[in-house]
Enzyme design. Structure first.
Site: not given
Lengths: 248, 306
Positions: B71, B133, B168, B23, B220
């Site tokens: 991000n 998040c 998640k 996502s 990453g």
């Protein structure tokens, strides 16, 4: 969007802190580049690709003008003829050439002059001969002057220190020479583009720069608010119509 | 080479292979439908969606790091109405494998309502509930950093969902397996781990954060060993299926994640540098399985010796 390996044909220092890369497109490259579109360059040792706008594309040869702004573009400047570069291409919407019906002003600031060269060629191909105004900090940073002149275009220059052309901003050169056109295309630092918008009453479009993630519209890392709602600079832009930008 | 079986199952949902863009790193799939063959993907986890449309955080939202990136998009999304009425039907017209809706919220009620709407949407197979998040205040990760609140969100959405619910999880916790276990006990059908690590970069010339919001989520290749460890620890404690996520960039990474205990594998930040990576991994898997003597991927789930 395609991914492919381009070969460096030429890497030439150009002006202060800039360099010109000429790349040979891979044989399978069938893509056409529109003026104002860009490519994403993969660099060894750097996680994210670097977005660079198309300066020219002719017969499979892609020209990019790059300014050294950090470690990534510094590494790119050190690559040699024959080295391979992995590119995502073509990206972004590009300029709308059909908006200039009779006359056009191309207004560039610094390295922002790069996409205007390819645009100038495209406009000439459509029977519109644009007038070009470029602004630089100093004469030693000026780029692409001969390229624009060799197209037979009327070129005006402004430098901050007055070492070339009008002393001051591009807007000072526009005022000094009473330059007028039915439409304008502009690319450069944001303060310069805002000044252009404030100074010119005509319609036009701006090519924006933003720190990007994917460069292809799916990570939403470079969104801006516009009069038409949130837009991605990479995919919905980088070129935006004057009336859509919410600049103060 | 014999035919290799790459099929996997997630809480009753069959996938032709375990490779799923994570996502936030693949939009709503539609953005890439003209560039690659979406149907090569086992599934797609769609951009995180909230009840109401959100613009998200100011730019810069992206900062590059060694081996990854930060991000801080801040859940920009068009809202649940656009997801179920526009995005999913449009994706369904060209994509036949698992569609995973990723849902975020700022209150139990919002999670519940958003998940209920996703559950009603025909084109969605799995609901992935994002309680991790790091880029929104008063919500998001706050729900994922204690076992109690993670269980509360799980129980709330399970009341209204008939489809499989995957929670998640955030890696920004002391013991992720405890949170996973709490979600399992509250009725979760599966887990996705890990979301991004809260991180930061400073522009030393300006003495200011590169990211406009100050901090963001680091992801990453650099996080792969940590994500792998967390998947392994959680898989050993929980019996529900896990989608392993974090730094996956190759077919070898997919095999590692599955050996650690993942039933399927999500590819995140790598999509941003190579939008074709999922496709490349799917193409590479059979030959890699052959070289490792693997006939069926389901055989290797959680098979790491020690």
């Amino acid at each position: 969007m395609n991914k492919g390996n381009f070969t460096i044909l030429e890497n030439t220092p150009l002006g202060k802190g800039c360099f010109r890369l000429v790349l040979q497109a891979p044989e399978e490259c069938r893509a056409e580049f529109l003026p104002g579109q860009f490519v994403q360059i993969s660099l060894e040792g750097f996680f994210l690709r670097r977005p660079i706008s198309v300066c020219d594309f002719e017969e499979g040869r892609l020209t990019l003008l790059v300014k050294k702004t950090g470690a990534g573009t510094e590494a790119l400047s050190g690559l040699k003829e024959g080295d391979s570069l992995n590119l995502l291409y073509p990206l972004g919407n590009g300029f709308d050439c059909s908006s200039a019906t009779s006359s056009a002003l191309l207004i560039g600031g610094g390295i922002g002059a790069a996409p205007l060269l390819y645009l100038g060629k495209a406009l000439l191909g459509r029977g519109v001969k644009p007038t070009v105004v470029l602004g630089f900090n100093s004469a030693c940073e000026a780029v692409l002057l001969e390229d624009f002149r060799s197209l037979g275009l009327d070129l005006h220059i402004a430098t901050m220190d007055g070492t070339l052309g009008t002393k001051g901003f591009v807007t000072d050169a526009i005022r000094e020479h009473s330059l007028k056109a039915g439409y304008f295309y502009c690319c450069g630092p944001t303060p310069m583009m805002k000044a252009v918008r404030a100074a010119l009453g005509t319609d036009g479009e701006f090519s924006l720069e933003e720190r990007m993630g994917c460069g292809a519209g799916f990570c939403y890392g470079c969104s801006i608010q516009t009069a038409r709602g949130p837009k991605r600079v990479c995919e919905d832009g980088p070129v935006f119509k004057k009336e859509d930008l919410l600049w103060n | 080479m014999e035919l290799k079986d790459t099929k996997v199952t997630l809480a009753g949902v069959s996938l032709p292979n375990p490779v799923i863009p994570a996502s936030g790193t693949f939009g709503f799939g539609l953005e890439l439908k003209d560039s690659l063959d979406l149907n090569l993907l086992g599934g797609i986890s769609l951009k995180g969606t909230t009840l109401n449309p959100r613009y998200g955080n100011p730019t810069p939202r992206i900062a590059e790091c060694e081996g990854g990136m930060i991000n801080s998009v801040g859940l920009q999304n068009p809202g649940i109405d656009a997801l179920v009425n526009d995005k999913v039907p449009a994706l369904r017209s060209c994509f036949h494998n698992a569609v995973i809706a990723n849902i975020s919220g700022f209150s139990l009620d919002e999670y519940r309502e958003c998940c209920r709407r996703a559950d009603e949407c025909e084109g969605i197979d799995i609901i992935e509930v994002n309680i991790s998040c790091p880029n929104v205040h008063n919500g998001g990760m706050a729900f994922g950093t204690s076992a109690k609140s993670a269980a509360e969100v799980t129980a709330a959405v399970k009341q209204v969902c008939h489809k499989p619910v995957f929670i998640k999880l955030s890696p920004n916790v002391t013991d992720i397996s405890e949170i996973g276990l709490a979600c399992q006990d509250a009725g979760a059908d599966g887990l996705t781990l890990v979301n991004t690590f809260l991180g930061m970069r400073i522009d030393i010339r300006r003495r200011s954060s590169v990211i406009a919001a100050g901090m963001g989520g680091f992801s990453g290749r650099a996080i792969f060993p940590i994500a792998l460890r967390m998947v392994c620890q959680t898989a050993r404690k929980c019996s529900i299926p896990i989608m392993g996520c974090g730094g996956v960039a190759s077919a070898e990474d997919v095999i590692e994640m599955m050996m650690a205990g993942a039933s399927a594998v999500q590819v995140g930040a790598e999509n941003l540098r190579n939008p074709f990576v999922c496709e490349e991994i799917v193409h590479r898997l059979p030959a890699l399985m052959d070289s490792l003597g693997i006939d069926s991927l389901t055989d290797i789930i959680g098979t790491v010796n020690r």
